[in-house]
Motif scaffolding. Structure first.
Motif, PDB file in Angstrom:
ATOM      1  N   VAL A 135       0.856  -1.185   0.000  1.00  0.00           N
ATOM      2  CA  VAL A 135       0.000   0.000   0.000  1.00  0.00           C
ATOM      3  C   VAL A 135       0.892   1.234   0.000  1.00  0.00           C
ATOM      4  N   LEU A 169       0.695   5.326   0.634  1.00  0.00           N
ATOM      5  CA  LEU A 169      -0.121   6.418   1.160  1.00  0.00           C
ATOM      6  C   LEU A 169       0.565   7.754   0.883  1.00  0.00           C
ATOM      7  N   THR A 200       1.231  11.058   2.217  1.00  0.00           N
ATOM      8  CA  THR A 200       1.194  11.707   3.527  1.00  0.00           C
ATOM      9  C   THR A 200       1.556  13.191   3.452  1.00  0.00           C
ATOM     10  N   ARG A 257       1.124  -5.866  11.537  1.00  0.00           N
ATOM     11  CA  ARG A 257       0.462  -4.897  10.651  1.00  0.00           C
ATOM     12  C   ARG A 257      -1.009  -4.731  11.026  1.00  0.00           C
ATOM     13  N   ASN A 308      -2.249  -1.228  12.353  1.00  0.00           N
ATOM     14  CA  ASN A 308      -3.176  -0.723  11.346  1.00  0.00           C
ATOM     15  C   ASN A 308      -2.839   0.699  10.875  1.00  0.00           C
ATOM     16  N   GLU A 320      -2.536   1.932   7.954  1.00  0.00           N
ATOM     17  CA  GLU A 320      -3.369   2.448   6.870  1.00  0.00           C
ATOM     18  C   GLU A 320      -4.586   3.186   7.430  1.00  0.00           C
ATOM     19  N   GLU A 321      -5.255   2.579   8.389  1.00  0.00           N
ATOM     20  CA  GLU A 321      -6.444   3.205   8.966  1.00  0.00           C
ATOM     21  C   GLU A 321      -6.070   4.454   9.760  1.00  0.00           C
ATOM     22  N   TRP A 379      -3.527   6.569   9.343  1.00  0.00           N
ATOM     23  CA  TRP A 379      -3.204   7.692   8.467  1.00  0.00           C
ATOM     24  C   TRP A 379      -4.401   8.124   7.636  1.00  0.00           C
ATOM     25  N   SER A 380      -5.260   7.189   7.262  1.00  0.00           N
ATOM     26  CA  SER A 380      -6.482   7.544   6.526  1.00  0.00           C
ATOM     27  C   SER A 380      -7.421   8.361   7.404  1.00  0.00           C
TER      28      SER A 380
END
Length: 118
Positions: free
Chosen positions: A23, A25, A27, A95, A99, A101-102, A104-105
């Motif tokens: 993934v 991202l 940022t 991971r 989490n 991804e969640e 930073w999202s």
């Protein structure tokens, strides 16, 4: 190399050694410390270390030396700092637990809400 070329080279290096669930991202709207975060999973400590080393070597060949690497001793989560790109190579359980991804999202969503309300 520009940020997109560096990111693509990181992804290629991870794919070379069968990195999973890669993934990327963006940022840049959230922090000035780095512009992209790349997250990948590995099946074992050996693969985690191999993935990090492969990214390190492939980017060095392209003139992008790393600024630091952390986590090689345990191999559960290795962080590679390439300046504008930060790479996290993690075992699946780690991971899932952190989490990123969640996290930073969610930060991006909060920033978007603040900007929308003015």
């Amino acid at each position: 190399m520009d940020i997109n070329e560096i990111t693509a080279a990181v992804v290629d290096a991870l794919e070379d050694i069968k990195g999973q669930d890669i993934v990327v991202l963006d940022t840049s709207p959230l922090t000035s410390m780095f512009d992209r975060m790349v997250i990948a999973s590995a099946d074992s400590t050996r693969q985690t270390k191999a993935l990090a080393h492969n990214v390190q070597e492939k980017l060095k060949e392209k003139g992008v030396p790393d600024q630091g690497i952390e986590g090689l001793a345990s191999g559960e989560w290795v962080l590679l700092d390439l300046g504008s790109v930060v790479v996290h190579v993690m075992q699946p359980a780690v991971r899932q637990y952190y989490n990123l991804e969640e996290l930073w999202s969610a930060a991006q969503d909060q920033r978007n809400k603040r900007n929308a309300t003015g």
